[in-house]
Design an enzyme around this catalytic site. Structure first.
Site, PDB file in Angstrom:
ATOM      1  CE  LYS A   1      -3.894   2.257   2.813  1.00  0.00           C
ATOM      2  NZ  LYS A   1      -4.267   1.751   3.598  1.00  0.00           N
TER       3      LYS A   1
ATOM      4  CE  LYS B   1      -6.001   2.085  -0.277  1.00  0.00           C
ATOM      5  NZ  LYS B   1      -6.602   1.754   0.589  1.00  0.00           N
TER       6      LYS B   1
END
Ligand code: PBG
Length: 328
Positions: free
Chosen positions: A193, A251
């Protein structure tokens, strides 16, 4: 050589198409807000709403009717404090909401819960702040994360998705879940992330923007990854795999196609990508201006994630895609 003869007829193109996207691949995020009635459109995400506790079940019913198989829940509680107490309460917003969804719909919909504290803390950071290091404190946040996971599992969550980027989170959650009778609950790790400007609109939707004070800067760069780092991105996902994650995640998604492919090849685990808020809002804004075709661009983007190596996609487009497929 004639590359183009396989493109000449539509049925031919369909026969040789390598990648397909279906409703089965999609996960729809859902924002549930305490102390609000009806629904409220997020100004920076046209078409996406916060739902009150009186209205989110109707939305889930509509998603099921459209063929959506999974939702990712985010809660916006009324009371926020330094350690995110609402998330640690068996009767907190998300626990209540999961129970209601499961009571009414059972296995008709898979419920994935985002495990993080930024929506529950008054400072908007993803855990307990360590004023000395000026970041989120890793180990005390692990402790409360384990409590939060048990609460979600007890309420009936089908999958737990930790998004806070704490080290050793998967080991911690796996142990806590196993010891409490939840061996069967998979963990979807937000394994890679990045600290990203693409999360901007989400922070309006979830009311979770990080604040600055003398104890911590106004961004998540001290705990989320630098988007310039490809090797580290792969290492982060491999570490979560080795800790026992069942599903990995990249992400944001759109600017990270290289990472998606590399993590898929390096791990062979089921891979989820999060087509985040800023990626959604860019398409919406351009379409509203008449600059691009919304549906065409949506499908192209979703197919490209699968081509890059994603098995499943969390996307704010999910409902629109289902409507397109069902002709509604
Ligand atoms: C919680 C969380 C965030 C997103 C998903 N879970 C925000 C953040 O890390 O700042 C962003 C999703 C999106 O932009 O759609 N930590």
């Amino acid at each position: 050589m004639d590359f183009r003869r396989l493109r000449l007829k539509r049925n031919m193109r369909d026969l040789v198409r390598e990648t397909h996207i279906t409703i089965d691949d999609l996960i729809m995020p859902l924002f549930i807000k305490e102390d609000m009635k009806g629904k409220n459109e997020v100004s920076s995400m046209p078409g996406i709403f916060q739902f009150g506790e009186d209205s989110f079940l109707d939305e889930v019913a509509e998603l099921i009717e459209l063929g959506i198989k999974a939702v990712l829940l985010f809660g916006i509680p009324k009371l926020k404090d330094s350690c995110g107490s609402d998330a640690l309460d068996e009767n907190g917003l998300i626990a209540r909401s999961v129970r209601k969804i499961k009571e009414r719909f059972g296995d008709e919909i898979l419920v994935i819960t985002d495990l993080c504290f930024c929506e529950y803390t008054d400072h908007g950071h993803c855990g307990i702040i360590n004023p000395k290091l000026k970041t989120v404190d890793n180990d005390s946040t692990l402790e409360i994360s384990a409590k939060q996971a048990i609460i979600h599992a007890k309420a009936g969550a089908d999958v737990i998705a930790p998004s806070g980027m704490m080290d050793n989170i998967i080991t911690t959650l796996r142990k806590a879940l196993d010891e409490n009778g939840f061996k069967h609950i998979p963990i979807m790790a937000y394994s890679t992330k990045f600290a990203s400007s693409f999360y901007g609109p989400f922070r309006d939707a979830a009311e979770s923007a990080p604040s600055a004070n003398e104890n911590i800067p106004k961004n998540r760069k001290t705990y989320q990854m630098d988007y310039a780092n490809r090797n580290e991105a792969v290492r982060e996902s491999i570490a979560d795999m080795n800790e026992g994650a069942d599903i990995l995640m990249i992400k944001p998604a759109l600017s990270f196609m290289d990472i998606i492919r590399e993590v898929k090849d390096a791990t062979k685990l089921p891979l989820c990508v999060y087509n985040v808020s800023g990626e959604y809002s860019m398409v919406r804004a351009a379409a509203q201006n008449g600059w691009v075709d919304y549906n065409d661009m949506m499908v192209e983007i979703l197919v490209s994630f699968k081509r890059a190596g994603a098995d499943m996609i969390i996307s704010y487009h999910s409902k629109d895609f289902a409507k397109l497929v069902k002709g509604k």
